[in-house]
Design a protein around this motif. Structure first.
Motif, PDB file in Angstrom:
ATOM      1  N   PHE A   1      25.125 -18.990  18.632  1.00 38.04           N
ATOM      2  CA  PHE A   1      26.415 -18.312  18.760  1.00 38.04           C
ATOM      3  C   PHE A   1      26.377 -16.935  18.110  1.00 38.04           C
ATOM      4  O   PHE A   1      26.861 -15.945  18.679  1.00 38.04           O
ATOM      5  N   ILE A   2      25.776 -16.860  16.916  1.00 35.72           N
ATOM      6  CA  ILE A   2      25.649 -15.572  16.228  1.00 35.72           C
ATOM      7  C   ILE A   2      24.762 -14.616  17.047  1.00 35.72           C
ATOM      8  O   ILE A   2      25.049 -13.421  17.161  1.00 35.72           O
TER       9      ILE A   2
ATOM     10  N   SER B   1      24.405 -14.575  20.293  1.00 34.88           N
ATOM     11  CA  SER B   1      25.178 -14.108  21.449  1.00 34.88           C
ATOM     12  C   SER B   1      26.097 -12.963  21.055  1.00 34.88           C
ATOM     13  O   SER B   1      26.217 -11.959  21.785  1.00 34.88           O
ATOM     14  N   ILE B   2      26.742 -13.086  19.901  1.00 33.74           N
ATOM     15  CA  ILE B   2      27.631 -12.015  19.439  1.00 33.74           C
ATOM     16  C   ILE B   2      26.833 -10.730  19.188  1.00 33.74           C
ATOM     17  O   ILE B   2      27.259  -9.626  19.558  1.00 33.74           O
ATOM     18  N   MET B   3      25.673 -10.870  18.579  1.00 31.85           N
ATOM     19  CA  MET B   3      24.863  -9.685  18.277  1.00 31.85           C
ATOM     20  C   MET B   3      24.348  -9.020  19.546  1.00 31.85           C
ATOM     21  O   MET B   3      24.274  -7.788  19.624  1.00 31.85           O
TER      22      MET B   3
ATOM     23  N   LEU C   1      25.830  -9.061  22.537  1.00 33.47           N
ATOM     24  CA  LEU C   1      26.977  -8.362  23.131  1.00 33.47           C
ATOM     25  C   LEU C   1      27.341  -7.121  22.335  1.00 33.47           C
ATOM     26  O   LEU C   1      27.707  -6.084  22.901  1.00 33.47           O
ATOM     27  N   LEU C   2      27.244  -7.218  21.015  1.00 34.55           N
ATOM     28  CA  LEU C   2      27.520  -6.075  20.158  1.00 34.55           C
ATOM     29  C   LEU C   2      26.495  -4.966  20.384  1.00 34.55           C
ATOM     30  O   LEU C   2      26.823  -3.781  20.333  1.00 34.55           O
TER      31      LEU C   2
END
Length: 287
Positions: free
Chosen positions: A217-218, A220-222, A224-225
């Motif tokens: 999950f982390i 995926s956020i990175m 996208l960021l």
């Protein structure tokens, strides 16, 4: 003769003609000279690259050697011509492009003083210096100067952005080290930071991957960021370039008295010493 401290003096005669052709790109002769040098630089760099291909370097070594000496002699003549026609030769010799010109021809001459130079690993590095010829291209393209000015003007904004990115990858790398742990490949915080950098830049080598659901999950956020942050430096530099682009951009016109460069196309007098500038050859007239 050049006065003390290598201060430029007024040019005349053949030196003025050579200087106009070699250092100015807003005349027909100057553009032709620049285009010829660009092609010679590209071909010489291509020869160096092909010479490094295994199998070709042995069979065609005499041909490559002949081409190398031909390019070396041509660029040596160009370098000497720049020194001769320049009223401040030492200033040019110690400048960035002057040093690049010297480095691009020096390895070939150094090879003469080393027997079997190509068999020595440490001396073979000298051949790689010939690739510096490609840096000479920046001298003949005005857009390089515009890009350089834009980068210099936006360096503080870019540094602030990079600092923010650095803080993000340090924090996220530390978090991933805690979440995943050494058993999943995150053996240390620096290793986790390395993973965070490759993930945020969307490179993703795949040598370290999260195994837990929270870690994914982390990640995926990175990722996208990362898509959003990659465009920030480009936008900063592009904005600076847009602000600096004006209807009348500076040219390579040079005052033949004080050698101040960068006068506008419609300028009549030197912005430094006040002497009248030579008539400007417009693009339409040159064609």
């Amino acid at each position: 003769m050049t006065p003390k401290n290598d201060q430029p003096v007024q040019l005349s005669g053949w030196r003025l003609k050579w200087y106009t052709i070699i250092f100015e790109a807003d005349t027909t002769a100057g553009r032709r000279f620049d285009l010829l040098l660009i092609w010679l630089i590209l071909i010489s760099v291509a020869v160096v690259m092909i010479d490094s291909v295994h199998g070709l370097d042995g069979a065609y070594r005499p041909v490559f050697l002949d081409f190398e000496w031909l390019f070396t002699l041509v660029f040596t003549a160009e370098y000497l011509a720049r020194l001769v026609c320049n009223p401040a030769p030492m200033r040019y010799a110690l400048s960035f492009f002057g040093l690049i010109d010297l480095i691009s021809v020096l390895p070939t001459y150094l090879a003469l003083f080393f027997p079997e130079v190509y068999a020595l690993v440490d001396v073979r590095v000298l051949r790689l210096l010939r690739i510096f010829r490609v840096l000479k291209l920046a001298e003949y393209v005005q857009e390089y100067q515009t890009l350089g000015l834009a980068l210099a003007a936006s360096r503080r904004k870019v540094m602030v952005f990079l600092s923010a990115v650095l803080m993000v990858v340090v924090v996220m790398g530390t978090v991933m080290y805690v979440v995943e742990g050494p058993e999943n490949g995150f053996t240390s915080i620096p290793t986790a930071i390395y993973w965070a950098i490759t993930t945020m830049t969307t490179v993703g080598f795949g040598d370290i991957t999260p195994k837990t659901d929270l870690g994914r999950f982390i990640s995926s956020i990175m990722m996208l960021l990362g898509w959003g942050t990659l465009a920030v430096p480009t936008g900063i530099v592009t904005a600076e370039m847009t602000q600096r682009r004006k209807p009348l951009e500076p040219t390579t016109r040079t005052c033949h008295v004080c050698l101040t460069e960068g006068h506008r196309a419609d300028a009549l007098y030197c912005r430094h010493c006040g002497h009248r500038l030579p008539e400007y050859l417009h693009e339409s007239e040159a064609d």
